[in-house]
Enzyme design. Structure first.
Site, PDB file in Angstrom:
ATOM      1  NE  ARG A 192      -2.074   3.246   3.727  1.00  0.00           N
ATOM      2  CZ  ARG A 192      -2.913   2.248   3.713  1.00  0.00           C
ATOM      3  NH1 ARG A 192      -3.567   1.970   2.831  1.00  0.00           N
ATOM      4  NH2 ARG A 192      -2.770   1.515   4.835  1.00  0.00           N
ATOM      5  CG  HIS A 245      -1.968  -1.146   1.250  1.00  0.00           C
ATOM      6  ND1 HIS A 245      -3.078  -1.009   0.616  1.00  0.00           N
ATOM      7  CD2 HIS A 245      -1.741  -2.141   2.018  1.00  0.00           C
ATOM      8  CE1 HIS A 245      -3.838  -2.233   0.730  1.00  0.00           C
ATOM      9  NE2 HIS A 245      -2.867  -2.918   1.601  1.00  0.00           N
ATOM     10  CG  ASP A 291      -1.747  -6.223   3.871  1.00  0.00           C
ATOM     11  OD1 ASP A 291      -1.981  -5.072   3.460  1.00  0.00           O
ATOM     12  OD2 ASP A 291      -2.733  -6.754   4.739  1.00  0.00           O
TER      13      ASP A 291
HETATM   14 ZN    ZN Z   1      -6.270  -6.982   2.455  1.00  0.00          ZN
END
Ligand code: ZN
Length: 426
Positions: free
Chosen positions: A63, A61, A304
């Protein structure tokens, strides 16, 4: 022969297996490999290190766009390079969500401008991640998207998921699922078990993950799509994947570093850094995930990496957002906690993730002529992280003693991270 750069004395993963060798790099490619590669304008002493293809994270991620106070492509790329990564797949749950081609191109181009890792955008399965109708899948495909996911949310509607699987299967893409049942997880903050009972906190049962995964595997078998399950958290999930692979379903699976490093007892501290989705589960789940990774039923370690600002995490546990950082310490957990061999380490952290993400320039064992996208990891070095390149600090790894340390990362011959001094000449 004078190379631009020589990696001297490492255990190098080659097509013939692991050999102690020097690697000569010139013009961005591996120019020589063996015991007589010649001199280099720059030399990296990698004695004792595992040397192989730079790592590939299929679940990051970043962002950007929309939440740059947590992370952006530049800070996330710095963290990725420090973690040994040459490529990351950026999750599409940004603001706006990446559900059309121009948005995917923006992410990819930002990655190129920064130039530290190849940033591969993923795209949403459904428009706005709303779970109702398909995103602009053709448009995303033309923009280079190969992994489709509504990560952060599961595609709950079986008919919508079936249509998307048929469509994405025809293109040759991957449907990647955040496999957590929205209803069974809606009121929970942690794993449903002895710790949640003691804390008086609403829990999320194993079944939340297992039900979604089991349904998805049936649909994947029906549609023939390449299906990938994100952040597996349960022992039963490992068995569901094993059984589906045995039947010939085109399924791959990932595990996060935190689901291997911690279990639900960590939540007893009510430190919100341990609040993740799916939640940290029982010790037996943790052991089954590690065993599944070692065996190869689980194909990949995927971070993640989920940055959140301190002010967002420093609230009561129940109110905190889900997620922790992971890019800079994933290799350490794979080595120090999962105890992978060198071959398994590069298989699960580079070769198979690159194949899942359709990144042919990544995940290649080292040989003359391939791109010099390389990582050197010292498997025996223990260290205690004190800081991070991320804009956020939501990581229990900071202050924890870890085993295994990334020393140098190269992207097409350019050193993108180095934790030890680089010697010119020699
Ligand atoms: Zn997820």
């Amino acid at each position: 022969m004078m190379n631009d750069l020589v990696l001297r004395g490492g255990s190098v993963l080659t097509p013939e297996g692991v050999v102690v060798a020097d690697v000569g790099v010139s013009n961005g490619v591996i120019a020589a490999l063996g015991t007589t590669v010649g001199e280099g304008k720059t030399t990296l002493d990698v004695t004792g290190c595992w040397v192989g293809p730079a790592l590939v994270d299929i679940h990051t991620h970043l962002r950007e766009p929309g939440q740059e106070w947590k992370e952006d492509v530049e800070s996330g790329s710095l963290a990725a390079a420090a973690g040994g990564f040459g490529a990351v797949v950026a999750m599409p749950n940004t603001m706006p969500a990446i559900d059309a081609g121009h948005l995917a191109r923006f992410i990819r181009d930002r990655g190129r401008e920064v130039g530290l890792v190849d940033v591969m955008p993923s795209g949403c399965i459904t428009l706005g991640r709303a779970g109702i109708s398909m995103s602009h899948i053709d448009d995303l495909w033309k923009a280079g998207v190969r992994i489709f996911t509504d990560d952060g949310d599961s595609v709950a509607n079986s008919a919508v998921l079936r249509s998307a699987m048929e469509y994405i299967s025809a293109l040759g893409g991957v449907v990647s699922q955040h496999a957590v049942d929205p209803d069974l997880s809606s009121v929970g903050h942690m794993h449903e078990g002895s710790v949640s009972s003691r804390l008086g906190m609403y829990g999320i049962p194993h079944a939340a993950d297992d039900i979604t995964l089991a349904r998805d595997l049936v649909l994947a078998e029906m549609t023939g799509v390449r299906y990938h399950v994100q952040h597996l958290s349960t022992a039963n999930g490992v068995e569901l994947v094993r059984e589906a692979k045995r039947r010939g379903v085109a399924v791959t699976a990932e595990v996060s570093p935190h689901h291997m490093a911690f279990d639900h007892t960590a939540v007893a501290t009510t430190d919100s850094n341990f609040k993740v989705m799916p939640p940290l589960r029982e010790s037996s789940d943790r052991q089954a995930l590690i065993a599944g990774l070692v065996e190869g039923i689980i194909d990949a370690v995927a971070t993640d990496h989920a940055p959140h600002a301190a002010l967002e995490k420093e609230v009561p546990f129940e109110e905190a957002p889900n997620g922790m950082l992971g890019l800079e310490w994933a290799a350490s957990i794979a080595i120090g906690v999962a105890a992978l061999t060198q071959e398994a380490f590069f298989d699960r952290m580079s070769i198979r993730p690159a194949a899942i993400a359709s990144l042919p320039e990544h995940g290649q064992v080292l040989q003359v002529g391939t791109a010099a996208t390389i990582v050197a990891v010292d498997p025996l070095h223990t260290w205690t992280p004190t800081t991070t390149f991320s804009k956020s600090r939501n990581a229990p790894y900071i202050g924890m003693e870890l085993a295994g340390k990334v020393r140098h990362t190269l992207l097409r011959g350019v050193v993108t991270f180095s934790d030890t001094p680089i010697v010119a000449g020699q």
